[in-house]
Design a protein around this motif. Structure first.
Motif, PDB file in Angstrom:
ATOM      1  N   UNK A   8      42.086  33.662  27.242  1.00 42.17           N
ATOM      2  CA  UNK A   8      40.875  32.907  27.581  1.00 42.17           C
ATOM      3  C   UNK A   8      41.088  31.402  27.576  1.00 42.17           C
ATOM      4  N   UNK A   9      42.042  30.970  28.373  1.00 41.47           N
ATOM      5  CA  UNK A   9      42.228  29.544  28.655  1.00 41.47           C
ATOM      6  C   UNK A   9      42.767  29.436  30.067  1.00 41.47           C
ATOM      7  N   UNK A  10      42.609  28.265  30.651  1.00 36.65           N
ATOM      8  CA  UNK A  10      43.209  28.035  31.958  1.00 36.65           C
ATOM      9  C   UNK A  10      44.715  27.855  31.815  1.00 36.65           C
TER      10      UNK A  10
ATOM     11  N   UNK B 267      69.355  34.057  32.208  1.00 36.57           N
ATOM     12  CA  UNK B 267      68.677  35.038  33.060  1.00 36.57           C
ATOM     13  C   UNK B 267      69.632  35.688  34.056  1.00 36.57           C
ATOM     14  N   UNK B 268      70.913  35.619  33.798  1.00 35.42           N
ATOM     15  CA  UNK B 268      71.902  36.085  34.757  1.00 35.42           C
ATOM     16  C   UNK B 268      71.926  37.579  35.012  1.00 35.42           C
ATOM     17  N   UNK B 269      71.256  38.375  34.178  1.00 30.76           N
ATOM     18  CA  UNK B 269      71.229  39.825  34.371  1.00 30.76           C
ATOM     19  C   UNK B 269      69.858  40.293  34.851  1.00 30.76           C
ATOM     20  N   UNK B 270      69.027  39.342  35.301  1.00 31.00           N
ATOM     21  CA  UNK B 270      67.692  39.664  35.804  1.00 31.00           C
ATOM     22  C   UNK B 270      67.631  39.244  37.265  1.00 31.00           C
ATOM     23  N   UNK B 271      67.381  40.179  38.143  1.00 30.25           N
ATOM     24  CA  UNK B 271      67.304  39.842  39.564  1.00 30.25           C
ATOM     25  C   UNK B 271      66.402  40.838  40.279  1.00 30.25           C
ATOM     26  N   UNK B 272      65.794  40.370  41.367  1.00 30.28           N
ATOM     27  CA  UNK B 272      64.914  41.205  42.161  1.00 30.28           C
ATOM     28  C   UNK B 272      63.539  41.424  41.552  1.00 30.28           C
ATOM     29  N   UNK B 273      63.178  40.615  40.568  1.00 31.77           N
ATOM     30  CA  UNK B 273      61.941  40.829  39.825  1.00 31.77           C
ATOM     31  C   UNK B 273      60.870  39.799  40.207  1.00 31.77           C
ATOM     32  N   UNK B 274      59.621  40.179  39.993  1.00 31.04           N
ATOM     33  CA  UNK B 274      58.496  39.263  40.135  1.00 31.04           C
ATOM     34  C   UNK B 274      57.825  39.118  38.785  1.00 31.04           C
ATOM     35  N   UNK B 275      57.794  37.895  38.286  1.00 26.63           N
ATOM     36  CA  UNK B 275      57.163  37.594  37.000  1.00 26.63           C
ATOM     37  C   UNK B 275      55.758  37.078  37.253  1.00 26.63           C
ATOM     38  N   UNK B 276      54.764  37.770  36.708  1.00 29.03           N
ATOM     39  CA  UNK B 276      53.370  37.378  36.889  1.00 29.03           C
ATOM     40  C   UNK B 276      52.945  36.481  35.734  1.00 29.03           C
ATOM     41  N   UNK B 277      52.616  35.240  36.070  1.00 25.83           N
ATOM     42  CA  UNK B 277      52.212  34.249  35.075  1.00 25.83           C
ATOM     43  C   UNK B 277      50.732  33.967  35.331  1.00 25.83           C
ATOM     44  N   UNK B 278      49.870  34.805  34.754  1.00 30.26           N
ATOM     45  CA  UNK B 278      48.459  34.743  35.140  1.00 30.26           C
ATOM     46  C   UNK B 278      47.501  34.998  33.995  1.00 30.26           C
ATOM     47  N   UNK B 279      47.977  34.919  32.750  1.00 25.79           N
ATOM     48  CA  UNK B 279      47.080  35.110  31.614  1.00 25.79           C
ATOM     49  C   UNK B 279      46.532  36.518  31.506  1.00 25.79           C
ATOM     50  N   UNK B 280      47.217  37.494  32.125  1.00 26.76           N
ATOM     51  CA  UNK B 280      46.747  38.868  32.043  1.00 26.76           C
ATOM     52  C   UNK B 280      45.629  39.222  32.997  1.00 26.76           C
ATOM     53  N   UNK B 281      45.439  38.429  34.060  1.00 30.58           N
ATOM     54  CA  UNK B 281      44.435  38.768  35.064  1.00 30.58           C
ATOM     55  C   UNK B 281      44.872  40.025  35.797  1.00 30.58           C
ATOM     56  N   UNK B 282      46.088  39.980  36.359  1.00 36.69           N
ATOM     57  CA  UNK B 282      46.682  41.134  37.033  1.00 36.69           C
ATOM     58  C   UNK B 282      47.884  41.568  36.214  1.00 36.69           C
ATOM     59  N   UNK B 283      47.935  42.846  35.875  1.00 39.79           N
ATOM     60  CA  UNK B 283      49.036  43.364  35.061  1.00 39.79           C
ATOM     61  C   UNK B 283      49.788  44.411  35.869  1.00 39.79           C
ATOM     62  N   UNK B 284      51.121  44.271  35.903  1.00 45.04           N
ATOM     63  CA  UNK B 284      51.911  45.241  36.645  1.00 45.04           C
ATOM     64  C   UNK B 284      53.302  45.317  36.043  1.00 45.04           C
TER      65      UNK B 284
END
Length: 254
Positions: A217-219, A237-254
């Protein structure tokens, strides 16, 4: 010993680096030791970025004014920048345009114009950076997607389509470039109080809607995005690829 997310000596190509979330995240990357090659087409915002970098004493900034809708011109700009810096270690494809109106009011030319800036220019940037990344066996490509891809926003169909294309390219490039030591990831920001929100007719009402929708509950603030970008750009982060990180305060969770 290097600190986590230390970007000392890295050269970052960052499109749309002077507006929206760009200015403060550019400064954050410079603060971690990176040289940022900031590409933007807004002269006033570029001047503000240069002034802010000078104010905080961050001296690792190279600025280039460029119109990303002119793909041939953008290639020429990138060629000159590469002659200056040698190589891009990190590419952040952030520049975007976001017209808003009902689907039936967009022409096919409108769709193509959004695609040209939001997607095709990203392709041009990666084409310029990849040869040196492959030769060095290291590279980080970060595509900025959007929470709008979740389908909760109307009247943005060309923009949403372009952000979906970036997610698709993230996965395709991650598969293809992985053998070269190059990772490719996407960041999907949520609703941040930037110029993009000015398209809403009721900004205060929209801000209330954002907080109601989020679990946190903050912007969001620029540090939230800066940390995510720095993470994907860093060696850790060299072993992480092809990913989408959602930075949205838990609005959309996937």
């Amino acid at each position: 010993m290097a600190l986590p997310q230390d970007l000392e000596g890295r050269v970052v190509l960052y499109t749309g680096a002077a507006g929206g979330l760009g200015l403060q995240t550019t400064l954050a990357l410079m603060g971690r030791g990176a040289t940022v090659v900031a590409v933007d087409n807004d002269q006033a915002k570029v001047a503000a970025l240069e002034a802010e970098a000078a104010r905080v004493g961050a001296g690792r900034l190279i600025v280039s004014l460029a119109d990303l809708s002119d793909l041939d011109g953008f290639r020429t700009v990138l060629k000159a920048l590469l002659e200056q810096v040698g190589a891009f270690d990190v590419v952040i494809n952030n520049a975007a345009i976001y017209p808003s109106r009902p689907f039936e009011d967009y022409s096919i030319q409108d769709h193509q114009a959004v695609q040209r800036v939001n997607v095709d220019a990203a392709i041009v940037a990666v084409q310029a950076a990849l040869p040196a990344m492959r030769e060095r066996g290291f590279g980080r490509i970060i595509n900025i997607s959007s929470i709008t891809l979740s389908g909760q926003w109307a009247n943005l169909s060309p923009y949403v389509a372009s952000k979906g294309a970036l997610v698709g390219l993230t996965r395709a490039w991650a598969r293809e470039f992985g053998p070269y030591g190059v990772t490719v990831n996407a960041i999907a920001p949520g609703a941040f109080p930037t110029d993009a929100e000015k398209i809403h007719p009721d900004p205060d009402g929209y801000a209330r809607h954002v907080l109601d929708s989020q679990a946190v509950k903050r912007r969001g603030h620029v540090g939230d995005i800066a940390h995510a970008i720095a993470f994907f750009a860093a060696d850790e982060a060299g072993f992480i690829t092809g990913q989408t990180l959602h930075v949205n305060g838990g609005w959309v969770m996937s």
